[in-house]
Design an enzyme around this catalytic site. Structure first.
Site, PDB file in Angstrom:
ATOM      1  CE  LYS A   1      -0.132   7.099   6.343  1.00  9.90           C
ATOM      2  NZ  LYS A   1      -1.301   7.839   5.853  1.00  9.90           N
TER       3      LYS A   1
ATOM      4  CG  PHE B   1      -1.869   1.232   1.134  1.00  9.70           C
ATOM      5  CD1 PHE B   1      -3.034   1.149   0.394  1.00  9.70           C
ATOM      6  CD2 PHE B   1      -1.560   2.435   1.744  1.00  9.70           C
ATOM      7  CE1 PHE B   1      -3.891   2.243   0.277  1.00  9.70           C
ATOM      8  CE2 PHE B   1      -2.403   3.538   1.636  1.00  9.70           C
ATOM      9  CZ  PHE B   1      -3.567   3.442   0.905  1.00  9.70           C
TER      10      PHE B   1
ATOM     11  CG  ASP C   1       5.938   3.771   1.514  1.00 12.70           C
ATOM     12  OD1 ASP C   1       5.925   4.527   2.501  1.00 12.70           O
ATOM     13  OD2 ASP C   1       4.944   3.600   0.782  1.00 12.70           O
TER      14      ASP C   1
END
Length: 402
Positions: free
Chosen positions: A259, A145, A230
């Site tokens: 984030k 994801f 990531d």
């Protein structure tokens, strides 16, 4: 008749009326928050065990981050990258030093940072490695994801994320996560990068086998391929180290961050790499109007400062060990498995008992907010400021619903 003093059902219905149904949120309407706790419009308090998918690693409204934002709001919020502002260099230097890299390219969202990494890797492949034009390939993992843009969902293996959004962007090879032999077989002369999550978050906090990440690093080095990590969810203290790659002493060629970098205040993302990688970009080839804006830089610089002390990494490691021990005791008593590192856990509930969604609804009734994924799996990621007693209480609520 619904009590007029209970406002939540009407607020949920109003939200459903006016928004596209791309989410299925729990029926909780939050109006204020501090630290690890949020309060809804009816005055009920909840322990936040999702933390904005790790965007709130430092809790809601961390005083130092709020102060940095307030101070910058009074001075300057946006210039665009057409000019340099006085917060830009400090942020880029601080993040580059935290990552041990030469350069930083700031963006806004995690998906933008992943797209940036893809573009940089392809350009590096053509200009540096010598891959034939338009032939570059990137190897990715099943269960990944990395975001929801058209290019990123092109290599997703989640039908919900991918279906009906084609035609898809070519240039990606998908291999099983954790399988070094499959990865080695997929790498050829067109491969410019391997793009992986060191721990797969959306898939259910999947930790790869020991030795996998060092093996990926070795294969990339041997084949002159960029290792792109990531760390949007797994990085910045979440797993008990600054980056999840640190657990196995692995240094990727590119970090993709987001984030928590914005402190739960503004969207901030970035790619960090050395000059020989990020240096392939020239003026006009990539950009963002809001990327690296003054407000974002002021907050993110303070975030990096919090991480430099090591306090939050230690809290995550110590409290994470406590969390995983307590959750492990529930295996066989309603839980089938527990995975994760630091203050990040994926737990598989016995589907004979309930779905993950039902479990999250029952937890919310008891004052704990969590999020399900893939049927009967729940992800727990409380802010790193959570107290030990609060963590124990959350596990008690889980035990109670099981």
């Amino acid at each position: 008749m619904v009590d007029d003093l209970v406002r939540t059902p009407a607020a949920v219905a109003e939200a459903e009326r006016w928004t596209a149904h791309n989410y299925h949120p729990l029926p909780v309407v939050i109006s204020s928050a501090a630290g690890a706790w949020v309060t809804d419009i009816d005055g009920k308090r909840y322990l936040d065990c999702l933390a904005g998918y790790s965007a709130l690693n430092f809790g809601h409204r961390h005083p130092a981050l709020i102060a940095a934002a307030h101070a910058q709001l009074d001075r300057l919020t946006l210039t665009s990258r057409a000019f340099v502002h006085d917060q830009f260099a400090a942020f880029c230097r601080a993040l580059a030093e935290l990552c041990g890299k030469d350069l930083v390219l700031p963006m806004n969202t995690g998906a933008e940072a992943v797209e940036t990494a893809i573009k940089v890797a392809r350009k590096w492949g053509y200009r540096v490695k010598g891959v034939p034009h338009d032939k570059a390939t990137i190897v990715v993992a099943e269960g990944n994801f990395h975001g929801r843009t058209t290019t990123i969902v092109s290599f997703s293996t989640d039908p919900d994320a991918r279906a009906d959004f084609g035609p898809y962007t070519p240039g990606f090879k998908v291999v099983p996560y954790g399988d070094l032999a499959a990865l080695e077989a997929a790498i050829d002369e067109t491969t410019v990068a391997v793009l992986l999550e060191p721990i797969q978050g959306e898939q259910g906090v999947i930790v790869p086998p020991e030795g996998y990440l060092p093996g990926v690093r070795a294969l990339c080095t041997e084949n002159r391929v960029l290792f792109v990590a990531d760390e949007i969810q797994s990085g910045l203290g979440r797993t008990g180290t600054t980056f999840a790659c640190d657990h196995e002493g692995v240094v990727p060629d590119m970090y993709v961050l987001g984030k928590a970098l914005g402190g739960g205040i503004v969207p901030v993302s970035a790619v960090a790499a050395d000059q020989d990688v990020l240096g392939v970009l020239r003026p006009g080839e990539h950009g963002s109007t809001f990327g690296g804006n003054p407000l974002a830089c002021a907050v993110a610089t303070e975030v990096v400062g919090l991480l430099k002390t090591g306090e939050f990494q230690r809290r995550s490691a110590e409290l994470g060990a406590r969390l995983h021990a307590d959750l492990g005791a529930l295996v066989g008593h309603g839980l089938l498995a527990v995975r994760g590192r630091g203050l990040w856990a994926g737990i598989d509930i016995d589907p004979a008992l309930m779905t993950g969604r039902a479990a999250c609804e029952r937890l919310a009734e008891r004052g704990v907010l969590a999020k399900d994924t893939h049927g009967s799996t729940i992800r727990l990621a409380p802010p790193l400021v959570v107290e030990p007693a609060e963590l124990d209480w959350a596990v008690e609520q889980l035990a109670a619903i099981l």
